[in-house]
Write a protein that holds these residues in place. Sequence first.
Motif, short mmCIF file in Angstrom:
data_model
loop_
_atom_site.label_atom_id
_atom_site.label_comp_id
_atom_site.label_asym_id
_atom_site.label_seq_id
_atom_site.Cartn_x
_atom_site.Cartn_y
_atom_site.Cartn_z
N TYR A 1 -0.01 24.73 10.79
CA TYR A 1 1.11 25.43 11.44
C TYR A 1 0.58 26.33 12.54
O TYR A 1 -0.61 26.57 12.65
CB TYR A 1 1.91 26.24 10.41
CG TYR A 1 1.14 27.30 9.68
CD1 TYR A 1 0.33 26.98 8.59
CD2 TYR A 1 1.22 28.64 10.05
CE1 TYR A 1 -0.38 27.96 7.90
CE2 TYR A 1 0.52 29.63 9.37
CZ TYR A 1 -0.29 29.28 8.29
OH TYR A 1 -0.99 30.24 7.62
N ASP A 2 1.54 26.83 13.35
CA ASP A 2 1.15 27.69 14.46
C ASP A 2 1.96 28.99 14.39
O ASP A 2 2.83 29.14 13.51
CB ASP A 2 1.35 26.96 15.80
CG ASP A 2 2.79 26.50 15.97
OD1 ASP A 2 3.69 27.24 15.53
OD2 ASP A 2 3.01 25.42 16.54
N PRO A 3 1.71 29.94 15.29
CA PRO A 3 2.40 31.24 15.19
C PRO A 3 3.93 31.15 15.25
O PRO A 3 4.60 32.06 14.78
CB PRO A 3 1.84 32.01 16.40
CG PRO A 3 0.49 31.42 16.61
CD PRO A 3 0.63 29.97 16.31
N SER A 4 4.50 30.08 15.84
CA SER A 4 5.95 30.00 15.96
C SER A 4 6.65 29.95 14.61
O SER A 4 7.82 30.32 14.49
CB SER A 4 6.35 28.79 16.80
OG SER A 4 6.01 27.59 16.13
N VAL A 5 5.97 29.46 13.58
CA VAL A 5 6.58 29.38 12.24
C VAL A 5 5.86 30.29 11.25
O VAL A 5 6.11 30.22 10.04
CB VAL A 5 6.60 27.93 11.71
CG1 VAL A 5 7.46 27.05 12.59
CG2 VAL A 5 5.19 27.36 11.61
N GLU B 1 7.57 32.44 8.29
CA GLU B 1 7.94 31.75 7.06
C GLU B 1 6.72 31.19 6.32
O GLU B 1 6.61 31.32 5.10
CB GLU B 1 8.90 30.60 7.36
CG GLU B 1 10.33 30.99 7.58
CD GLU B 1 11.22 29.77 7.75
OE1 GLU B 1 11.82 29.33 6.77
OE2 GLU B 1 11.31 29.25 8.88
N HIS C 1 3.19 31.55 6.93
CA HIS C 1 1.95 32.31 6.72
C HIS C 1 1.93 33.09 5.39
O HIS C 1 0.91 33.09 4.69
CB HIS C 1 1.70 33.25 7.90
CG HIS C 1 0.31 33.78 7.96
ND1 HIS C 1 -0.81 32.99 7.78
CD2 HIS C 1 -0.17 35.05 8.16
CE1 HIS C 1 -1.90 33.73 7.88
NE2 HIS C 1 -1.54 34.98 8.09
N GLN D 1 -4.34 25.97 16.43
CA GLN D 1 -3.80 27.32 16.28
C GLN D 1 -3.76 27.78 14.83
O GLN D 1 -3.57 28.96 14.55
CB GLN D 1 -2.39 27.39 16.89
CG GLN D 1 -2.38 27.17 18.39
CD GLN D 1 -0.99 27.35 18.97
OE1 GLN D 1 -0.51 28.46 19.10
NE2 GLN D 1 -0.34 26.25 19.30
N GLY E 1 5.11 23.42 10.02
CA GLY E 1 6.47 23.51 10.54
C GLY E 1 6.86 22.20 11.21
O GLY E 1 7.84 22.14 11.94
N SER E 2 6.08 21.16 10.97
CA SER E 2 6.34 19.85 11.60
C SER E 2 6.29 18.75 10.53
O SER E 2 6.42 19.03 9.33
CB SER E 2 5.28 19.58 12.67
OG SER E 2 4.01 19.44 12.07
N THR F 1 8.87 25.03 6.63
CA THR F 1 9.97 25.92 7.01
C THR F 1 11.27 25.47 6.34
O THR F 1 11.42 24.30 5.99
CB THR F 1 10.15 25.92 8.53
OG1 THR F 1 10.37 24.57 8.97
CG2 THR F 1 8.93 26.48 9.23
#
Length: 285
Positions: free
Chosen positions: A66-70, A73, A75, A100, A180-181, A204
Amino acid sequence: MSVRDFFIKLSKIDRKYIYLVILIGLIIPLIFPPHFPQKMSPQVKRVFEYIDTLPKGSYVILSADYDPSVAPEVHPMYKAVVKHCILRGVIPIGMTLGVQGAGLALDAFTEAERVLGARRDTDYVFLGYQAGGAVVILGLGEDIKSVYKTDYFGTKTTDIYALKPVKNYRDIALVISFSGSAIPATWAVYAYTKYGVKVAAAVTGVSAGDFYPYIQAGQFIGMLAGMKAAAEYEDAVNRILKEKGIGKFSTSAIRMMDANSIGQLLIILFIIIGNIGYFLSRRRK
């Protein structure tokens, strides 16, 4: 003023005051969390109990896909599962298929060092990022040390004490893909189907619906979905910390879930008031 007039007047209140009340209702629980009870949902319970009952010295791969956009929820889930593994003597192997995710995963292991006194290369291993996606997943099924010749810090994986008994998925009790994907589905296809390793997903809330078929098909042992699951897992790990007399609790997901709950209750309350005022005003006519 009669009760009827009160509701009619309240239903016509300027919406800016409604937004202000909701804003205050969201901010206060973040500062002074009420700590609403967190009842563990079945899918979260399956993942928690699976890790909780693993023999000490077992290995779990935690892939931070995952990256910072999600991160709000996902992390907190990653941090809670890292702590859970270490508290139970299970060795988490941190890695990521997204560049990321490396910094986020490292933050979780750093917190585990600070809170639990976890030791790198003994209580946990952090391999970091490896490019290749599905090729990496397939490669781990053959020889983990060939895919990752060094860990995130540049140490040769053949020299890492905690990795000595580990060759491939046959030595791994569980893989959890935090994402998140659609990456958890790739783990199900290439790691579970081809090599039979147990797989779970931590995703997410909005993407959770895409993964229920994998649970029904037995390709995932369970799933952590959204902020609610993060709060439930965080609360369960806090109970273990309390049992062990470790007072450094994590409450980031719990506080956000409390704020979310209060915000939704306020919205429902305003909808009810608006409808009552509308029907009372129609009866007056």
